[in-house]
Design a protein around this motif. Structure first.
Motif, PDB file in Angstrom:
ATOM      1  N   ASP A 238     -31.808 -21.695 -27.904  1.00 13.42           N
ATOM      2  CA  ASP A 238     -30.352 -21.071 -27.541  1.00 13.42           C
ATOM      3  C   ASP A 238     -29.537 -22.416 -27.036  1.00 13.42           C
ATOM      4  N   PHE A 239     -30.186 -23.108 -26.387  1.00 13.17           N
ATOM      5  CA  PHE A 239     -29.452 -24.151 -25.876  1.00 13.17           C
ATOM      6  C   PHE A 239     -29.137 -25.209 -27.168  1.00 13.17           C
ATOM      7  N   CYS A 240     -29.884 -25.372 -28.159  1.00 12.60           N
ATOM      8  CA  CYS A 240     -29.661 -26.288 -29.173  1.00 12.60           C
ATOM      9  C   CYS A 240     -28.543 -25.617 -30.096  1.00 12.60           C
ATOM     10  N   LEU A 241     -28.441 -24.244 -30.085  1.00 12.19           N
ATOM     11  CA  LEU A 241     -27.435 -23.425 -30.923  1.00 12.19           C
ATOM     12  C   LEU A 241     -26.056 -23.749 -30.308  1.00 12.19           C
ATOM     13  N   LEU A 242     -26.153 -23.560 -28.760  1.00 11.82           N
ATOM     14  CA  LEU A 242     -24.735 -23.682 -28.207  1.00 11.82           C
ATOM     15  C   LEU A 242     -24.275 -25.086 -28.348  1.00 11.82           C
ATOM     16  N   CYS A 243     -25.363 -26.069 -28.254  1.00  3.01           N
ATOM     17  CA  CYS A 243     -24.589 -27.402 -28.660  1.00  3.01           C
ATOM     18  C   CYS A 243     -23.904 -27.516 -30.131  1.00  3.01           C
ATOM     19  N   GLY A 244     -24.461 -26.789 -31.112  1.00  2.00           N
ATOM     20  CA  GLY A 244     -23.904 -26.530 -32.377  1.00  2.00           C
ATOM     21  C   GLY A 244     -22.652 -25.795 -32.425  1.00  2.00           C
ATOM     22  N   LEU A 245     -22.512 -24.723 -31.678  1.00  2.00           N
ATOM     23  CA  LEU A 245     -21.334 -23.991 -31.794  1.00  2.00           C
ATOM     24  C   LEU A 245     -20.237 -24.525 -31.360  1.00  2.00           C
TER      25      LEU A 245
ATOM     26  N   PHE B   9     -12.447 -35.818 -32.378  1.00  2.00           N
ATOM     27  CA  PHE B   9     -13.345 -34.638 -32.652  1.00  2.00           C
ATOM     28  C   PHE B   9     -14.501 -34.758 -32.654  1.00  2.00           C
ATOM     29  N   TRP B  10     -14.934 -35.716 -33.456  1.00  2.00           N
ATOM     30  CA  TRP B  10     -16.568 -36.116 -33.819  1.00  2.00           C
ATOM     31  C   TRP B  10     -17.233 -37.032 -32.545  1.00  2.00           C
ATOM     32  N   LEU B  11     -16.337 -37.514 -31.682  1.00  2.00           N
ATOM     33  CA  LEU B  11     -17.184 -37.752 -30.511  1.00  2.00           C
ATOM     34  C   LEU B  11     -17.582 -36.786 -29.546  1.00  2.00           C
ATOM     35  N   PHE B  12     -16.558 -35.899 -29.184  1.00  2.00           N
ATOM     36  CA  PHE B  12     -16.652 -34.782 -28.652  1.00  2.00           C
ATOM     37  C   PHE B  12     -17.560 -33.728 -29.145  1.00  2.00           C
ATOM     38  N   CYS B  13     -17.972 -33.774 -30.285  1.00  2.00           N
ATOM     39  CA  CYS B  13     -19.076 -32.962 -30.898  1.00  2.00           C
ATOM     40  C   CYS B  13     -20.462 -33.417 -30.566  1.00  2.00           C
ATOM     41  N   PHE B  14     -20.548 -34.550 -29.874  1.00  2.00           N
ATOM     42  CA  PHE B  14     -22.006 -34.967 -29.336  1.00  2.00           C
ATOM     43  C   PHE B  14     -22.484 -33.909 -28.537  1.00  2.00           C
ATOM     44  N   PRO B  15     -23.668 -33.553 -28.627  1.00  2.00           N
ATOM     45  CA  PRO B  15     -24.207 -32.289 -28.038  1.00  2.00           C
ATOM     46  C   PRO B  15     -24.356 -32.486 -26.323  1.00  2.00           C
ATOM     47  N   LEU B  16     -23.726 -31.601 -25.640  1.00  2.00           N
ATOM     48  CA  LEU B  16     -23.648 -31.446 -24.503  1.00  2.00           C
ATOM     49  C   LEU B  16     -22.607 -32.467 -23.609  1.00  2.00           C
TER      50      LEU B  16
ATOM     51  N   GLY C   5     -20.729 -34.735 -25.105  1.00  2.00           N
ATOM     52  CA  GLY C   5     -19.352 -34.710 -25.767  1.00  2.00           C
ATOM     53  C   GLY C   5     -18.500 -33.751 -25.172  1.00  2.00           C
ATOM     54  N   ALA C   6     -19.107 -32.535 -24.943  1.00  2.00           N
ATOM     55  CA  ALA C   6     -18.435 -31.339 -24.409  1.00  2.00           C
ATOM     56  C   ALA C   6     -17.631 -31.571 -22.942  1.00  2.00           C
ATOM     57  N   ILE C   7     -18.658 -32.218 -22.296  1.00  2.00           N
ATOM     58  CA  ILE C   7     -18.463 -32.758 -20.766  1.00  2.00           C
ATOM     59  C   ILE C   7     -17.143 -33.775 -21.130  1.00  2.00           C
ATOM     60  N   ALA C   8     -17.420 -34.868 -21.906  1.00  2.00           N
ATOM     61  CA  ALA C   8     -16.296 -35.817 -21.990  1.00  2.00           C
ATOM     62  C   ALA C   8     -15.058 -35.131 -22.318  1.00  2.00           C
ATOM     63  N   TYR C   9     -14.991 -34.036 -23.248  1.00  2.00           N
ATOM     64  CA  TYR C   9     -13.733 -33.385 -23.488  1.00  2.00           C
ATOM     65  C   TYR C   9     -13.178 -32.959 -22.488  1.00  2.00           C
ATOM     66  N   LEU C  10     -13.920 -31.812 -21.690  1.00  2.00           N
ATOM     67  CA  LEU C  10     -13.154 -31.229 -20.761  1.00  2.00           C
ATOM     68  C   LEU C  10     -12.605 -32.231 -19.741  1.00  2.00           C
ATOM     69  N   ILE C  11     -13.239 -33.470 -19.433  1.00  2.00           N
ATOM     70  CA  ILE C  11     -12.881 -34.324 -18.510  1.00  2.00           C
ATOM     71  C   ILE C  11     -11.415 -35.006 -19.216  1.00  2.00           C
ATOM     72  N   ALA C  12     -11.569 -35.198 -20.455  1.00  2.00           N
ATOM     73  CA  ALA C  12     -10.619 -36.240 -21.123  1.00  2.00           C
ATOM     74  C   ALA C  12      -9.211 -35.393 -21.655  1.00  2.00           C
ATOM     75  N   ARG C  13      -9.304 -34.101 -21.838  1.00  2.00           N
ATOM     76  CA  ARG C  13      -8.115 -33.447 -22.551  1.00  2.00           C
ATOM     77  C   ARG C  13      -7.154 -33.351 -21.657  1.00  2.00           C
ATOM     78  N   PRO C  14      -5.798 -33.485 -22.341  1.00  2.00           N
ATOM     79  CA  PRO C  14      -4.755 -33.152 -21.769  1.00  2.00           C
ATOM     80  C   PRO C  14      -4.634 -31.889 -21.315  1.00  2.00           C
ATOM     81  N   PRO C  15      -3.747 -31.617 -20.042  1.00  2.00           N
ATOM     82  CA  PRO C  15      -3.532 -30.040 -19.770  1.00  2.00           C
ATOM     83  C   PRO C  15      -2.593 -29.207 -20.901  1.00  2.00           C
ATOM     84  N   LEU C  16      -3.152 -28.166 -20.989  1.00  2.00           N
ATOM     85  CA  LEU C  16      -2.300 -27.276 -21.914  1.00  2.00           C
ATOM     86  C   LEU C  16      -0.782 -27.068 -21.802  1.00  2.00           C
ATOM     87  N   PRO C  17       0.067 -27.430 -22.579  1.00  2.00           N
ATOM     88  CA  PRO C  17       1.479 -27.071 -22.354  1.00  2.00           C
ATOM     89  C   PRO C  17       1.742 -25.632 -22.361  1.00  2.00           C
TER      90      PRO C  17
END
Length: 221
Positions: free
Chosen positions: A161-168, A188-195, A197-209
């Motif tokens: 399940d953990f691995c699948l969440l990384c892939g989803l 995009f491909w950097l943020f696809c790195f398992p776990l 990358g997702a953490i880096a995305y949440l920290i780096a992404r700009p606020p939603l207009p």
């Protein structure tokens, strides 16, 4: 259509494997889950402890994308996001199979969306995840974990399940990046790195207009 079919077949396959082909359920599984849930961790492999808690981190990560994605869907995202805290990918796969591409966000952010959009939320989630990874890698017994993975349905399915969440995660990432003006970004491909990358995305992404509420002018007296 192929995307929906793929997620649907993946869900059926995962459910079938978990209940029909995974290792047998062990008699002490309920006690293990109870001890993991209540913090009674004495004698439990740190890898199991970290994995169990990371399965609570992943739904938080997905929630930071799902609630924005659900704004433009015919079906609400919150039931799937809520259930994912208990059953992980088992509840997220049906949502991914039923959703439509949604690269836009309209309207204003309520307090929940503001919280999920906050960089501080990403930092908090990331700090907890990195602490758990360090706990597992520095204190875990990998030989013991492999043995439990081969013999315990709970450990086996939780690991998959953990691995699948990384892939989803990338399935929602592209639209969330587009909503923030990051269309076709090589990041995009950097943020696809398992776990991580997702953490880096949440920290780096700009606020939603968002759309500003229209201002009204008082009627002349």
């Amino acid at each position: 259509m192929l995307r929906k079919l793929g997620f649907g077949l993946l869900w059926v396959g995962f459910v079938s494997y978990a209940f029909l082909l995974a290792p047998p359920q062990q008699p002490d599984t309920f006690t293990l889950i109870q001890n993991l849930s209540t913090g009674q961790w004495d004698g439990i492999n740190p890898i199991i402890i970290a994995l169990f808690n990371l399965m609570g981190i992943w739904p938080m990560i997905f929630a930071c994308l799902l609630f924005f994605d659900g704004r433009g869907q015919k079906l609400p995202a919150w039931p799937f996001a809520s259930l994912s805290f208990g059953v992980g990918a088992f509840s997220l796969l049906p949502y991914l199979a039923l959703r439509q591409p949604n690269p836009e966000f309209t309207g204003e952010k309520d307090n929940l969306l503001k919280l999920l959009d906050s960089r501080w939320t990403g930092l908090a989630i990331g700090s907890a995840a990195i602490a758990l990874l360090a706990f597992a890698f520095l204190g875990g017994d990998w030989a013991n974990f492999i043995g439990q993975w081969q013999t315990s349905r709970f450990i086996h399915v939780m690991s998959l399940d953990f691995c699948l969440l990384c892939g989803l995660f990338p399935a929602l990432l592209g639209d969330d990046m587009a909503r923030r003006g990051w269309q076709n970004s090589p990041l995009f491909w950097l943020f696809c790195f398992p776990l991580l990358g997702a953490i880096a995305y949440l920290i780096a992404r700009p606020p939603l207009p968002t759309e500003e509420a229209p201002q009204t002018t008082p009627n002349p007296v």
